[in-house]
Write an enzyme that holds these catalytic residues in place. Structure first.
Site, short mmCIF file in Angstrom:
data_model
loop_
_atom_site.label_atom_id
_atom_site.label_comp_id
_atom_site.label_asym_id
_atom_site.label_seq_id
_atom_site.Cartn_x
_atom_site.Cartn_y
_atom_site.Cartn_z
N VAL A 7 -2.92 -9.02 3.20
CA VAL A 7 -3.82 -8.90 4.34
C VAL A 7 -3.91 -10.23 5.11
CG1 VAL A 7 -6.16 -8.32 5.09
CG2 VAL A 7 -5.15 -7.13 3.13
N ILE A 50 -8.95 2.76 9.05
CA ILE A 50 -9.87 3.77 9.63
C ILE A 50 -11.18 3.09 9.99
CG2 ILE A 50 -11.15 5.90 9.19
CD1 ILE A 50 -9.13 6.64 7.08
N LYS A 109 -15.74 1.18 -2.70
CA LYS A 109 -15.74 1.60 -1.28
C LYS A 109 -16.81 2.65 -1.03
CE LYS A 109 -10.81 0.68 -0.67
NZ LYS A 109 -9.46 1.25 -0.87
N GLU A 153 -4.29 -3.11 -5.60
CA GLU A 153 -5.11 -4.29 -5.85
C GLU A 153 -4.36 -5.23 -6.79
OE1 GLU A 153 -8.34 -4.87 -4.40
OE2 GLU A 153 -7.35 -3.31 -3.27
P1 NAP Z 1 -3.19 -10.50 -2.26
O1 NAP Z 1 -1.94 -10.06 -1.61
O2 NAP Z 1 -3.23 -10.57 -3.74
O3 NAP Z 1 -3.61 -11.91 -1.63
C1 NAP Z 1 -4.66 -12.67 -2.10
C2 NAP Z 1 -4.62 -14.05 -1.47
O4 NAP Z 1 -5.77 -14.76 -1.87
C3 NAP Z 1 -3.41 -14.89 -1.88
O5 NAP Z 1 -2.93 -15.63 -0.79
C4 NAP Z 1 -3.99 -15.83 -2.95
O6 NAP Z 1 -3.38 -17.12 -2.98
C5 NAP Z 1 -5.40 -16.00 -2.45
N1 NAP Z 1 -6.31 -16.30 -3.55
C6 NAP Z 1 -6.56 -15.55 -4.63
N2 NAP Z 1 -7.47 -16.15 -5.42
C7 NAP Z 1 -7.79 -17.31 -4.81
C8 NAP Z 1 -8.66 -18.38 -5.12
N3 NAP Z 1 -9.39 -18.38 -6.24
N4 NAP Z 1 -8.74 -19.42 -4.27
C9 NAP Z 1 -8.00 -19.43 -3.14
N5 NAP Z 1 -7.16 -18.44 -2.78
C10 NAP Z 1 -7.04 -17.41 -3.61
O7 NAP Z 1 -4.40 -9.53 -1.85
P2 NAP Z 1 -4.47 -8.54 -0.60
O8 NAP Z 1 -3.76 -7.26 -0.93
O9 NAP Z 1 -4.11 -9.26 0.64
O10 NAP Z 1 -6.02 -8.18 -0.61
C11 NAP Z 1 -6.98 -9.11 -0.15
C12 NAP Z 1 -8.32 -8.43 0.02
O11 NAP Z 1 -8.18 -7.38 0.99
C13 NAP Z 1 -8.89 -7.75 -1.21
O12 NAP Z 1 -10.30 -7.80 -1.15
C14 NAP Z 1 -8.43 -6.31 -1.06
O13 NAP Z 1 -9.23 -5.40 -1.78
C15 NAP Z 1 -8.62 -6.15 0.42
N6 NAP Z 1 -7.83 -5.09 1.03
C16 NAP Z 1 -6.50 -5.00 0.76
C17 NAP Z 1 -5.76 -4.01 1.36
C18 NAP Z 1 -4.29 -3.87 1.10
O14 NAP Z 1 -3.71 -2.88 1.55
N7 NAP Z 1 -3.64 -4.80 0.39
C19 NAP Z 1 -6.37 -3.11 2.24
C20 NAP Z 1 -7.76 -3.24 2.51
C21 NAP Z 1 -8.47 -4.24 1.89
P3 NAP Z 1 -1.85 -17.33 -3.43
O15 NAP Z 1 -1.06 -16.74 -2.29
O16 NAP Z 1 -1.70 -18.80 -3.56
O17 NAP Z 1 -1.69 -16.56 -4.70
N1 HSE Z 2 -5.84 -1.04 -3.18
C1 HSE Z 2 -6.49 -0.45 -2.07
C2 HSE Z 2 -5.97 0.95 -1.86
C3 HSE Z 2 -6.27 -1.28 -0.84
O1 HSE Z 2 -4.91 1.28 -2.41
O2 HSE Z 2 -6.60 1.73 -1.16
C4 HSE Z 2 -7.07 -0.83 0.34
O3 HSE Z 2 -8.42 -1.11 0.15
#
Ligand code: NAP
Ligand code: HSE
Length: 458
Positions: free
Chosen positions: A37, A159, A228, A213
């Protein structure tokens, strides 16, 4: 704009306050997280600077980006000096006006958000866990500090359901929310149903696409959907619905034959997240796999798509449908929040009030009914001895428990083991009665195993 950001009230001209903003120049963004994200958000900020300025009237600058590991090659490539591993470079920098959090999880993200708001910074977050655990308290803090706290991406991906509940649907008494709000599980269930893909392979695909996740257990076991539902339900029903109070059942017990038999009966299997107002003023809140009639719109929501059906006294039934996870859809939600802040950051009256919970305290919570009080129809799949009289024994136990059988089909006879699969659907019955009866059924000598019990959502 938030007074904590440096707005200075310099005088009164007629009826209007004149506000001199300290933010006459660029709005500086501190981005926390640069994963699926955060990477999308950084790219959107870097690639679309001119469009953002045109749409909002303000220039946004990506000032710092926080990650864990500064040594990794990053996409997108950032201007030199932007990347940091020190959260103070964002939280203690008075020149950071807006914090965008895409780290995930409660710690340390929750504390970072609290500190950002307390310092008078506007906040955008995609974090459903933090908003579920601390949402009302953070909203109260944002209100007190007169800054924005926006969290559209925390539920439903692309959404726009959070904003809808906070504004366009606010006039309604909401009766229920029925939703598919986890993209990973819906992707897995669709692959299992349509292509007979094995569970593990479908999960690996969802992970590769950036849907899952950091710990996919949260997706598979329904925990992500419970966070959620807690966020959406708390907004819809104006009081906290703690995620711990939500009945949660994952998808790992579903077998290929469940999809086959469900289809023969005219149903799809979906993981639903449901919150409904109960007549006694309490709330029913649950996340679990369910049989959904094939002709219902929720049954047609496939792959990473999510859908949220809201029923209210004025709006009737509304269904919002769109991509629930993935970089682009989530970036759309985060950037929408950010652009809204840019558009309104100079408002003399501060941000619009957040819909704080009824009950006088951010902790005031709904009474959530335990699942054993649910009344539902059920699908049950048993492995039984393939011999005369078995069904009569099972039917007697169900009948004694006030459970009325709707259909029975015998499938997949195995001459080797002398067993067959028995698939029974029931008319609505009380969950507690069904669970008790199934324990008795499981003790019958002619029943090898009770393989699955799935609620039917008509
Ligand atoms: P991700 O790909 O795992 O990315 C997490 C990022 O946060 C990475 O850049 C990581 O750093 C950094 N991070 C983790 N722990 C940290 C810490 N303690 N201090 C500083 N930086 C830290 O996760 P994501 O999928 O983007 O999801 C991020 C958020 O968006 C979550 O809350 C998730 O539930 C929400 N979300 C995700 C989606 C989806 O489709 N993925 C959709 C809606 C909402 P490094 O890069 O150095 O590891
Ligand atoms: N892990 C979550 C999903 C990301 O699959 O719906 C979006 O919040």
């Amino acid at each position: 704009m938030g007074m904590g950001n440096g707005a200075i009230r310099i005088g009164r001209q007629g009826q209007d306050w004149t506000v001199k903003s300290a933010l006459d120049g660029e709005i500086n963004i501190g981005l926390m997280g640069l994963g699926t994200v955060g990477g999308g958000v950084a790219a959107a900020l870097l690639d679309n600077a001119e469009a953002i300025r045109r749409k909002t009237g303000r220039a946004a600058r990506l000032r710092r980006v926080l990650v864990r590991d500064a040594g990794r090659t990053r996409q997108p490539a950032l201007p030199p000096g932007t990347l940091t591993v020190n959260p103070e470079d964002i939280l203690s920098d008075p020149q950071v006006h807006v914090v965008v959090e895409t780290i995930g999880g409660d710690a340390p993200a929750g504390e970072y958000l609290e500190r950002a708001l307390a310092a008078g910074k506007h906040v955008v977050t995609a974090n459903k866990e933090v908003m579920s655990r601390r949402g009302p308290a953070l909203m109260a803090l944002a209100q007190e500090r007169q800054v924005n706290l926006l969290f559209e991406a925390s539920a439903g991906g692309g959404i726009p359901i959070v904003g809808c509940l906070m504004s366009q649907l606010l006039a309604n008494d909401i009766h229920s929310i029925r939703s598919i709000i986890n993209g990973t599980t819906n992707y897995i269930l669709t692959r299992m149903a349509r292509s007979q893909t094995a569970f593990g392979d479908a999960l690996a695909e969802a992970q590769e696409r950036g849907y899952a996740e950091a710990d996919p257990t949260n997706d598979i076991e329904g925990i992500d959907a419970a966070y959620k539902l807690s966020v959406l339900g708390s907004l819809a029903f104006h009081r906290r619905i703690p995620h711990q109070a939500i009945f949660t059942e994952g998808i790992s017990r579903l077998a290929p034959e469940d999809f086959r038999y469900a289809a023969e009966l005219g149903y799809a299997i979906k993981s639903l997240a449901i919150a409904a107002a109960a007549p006694d003023g309490g709330i029913q809140a649950r996340v679990h796999p369910a049989l959904v009639p094939e002709d219902h719109l929720l049954a047609k929501v496939d792959g990473v798509y999510n859908a949220v059906e809201v029923t209210g006294n004025l709006c009737g039934q509304i269904i919002l449908h769109g991509q629930g996870a993935g970089r682009d859809a989530t970036t759309s939600a985060v950037m929408g929040d950010l652009l809204n802040i840019l558009r309104t950051i100079d408002n003399a009256d501060g941000p619009p009030p957040l819909p704080l919970p009824d009950g006088g305290s951010p902790d005031a919570a709904h009474q959530v009914h335990p699942i054993d009080q649910l009344s539902s129809a059920y699908y049950m799949r048993l492995t039984c001895a393939d011999q005369a009289g078995v069904l009569a024994q099972i039917a007697r136990i169900l009948g004694d428990g006030n459970i009325s059988i709707a259909t029975v089909i015998q499938k997949d006879t195995d001459p080797g083991s002398g067993t067959a699969q028995l698939v029974i659907t029931t008319y609505p019955a009380r969950e507690m009665d069904v669970q008790t009866a199934l324990q008795s059924v499981a003790r019958l000598g002619v029943v090898a195993s009770v393989n699955n019990l799935i609620r039917i959502e008509e």
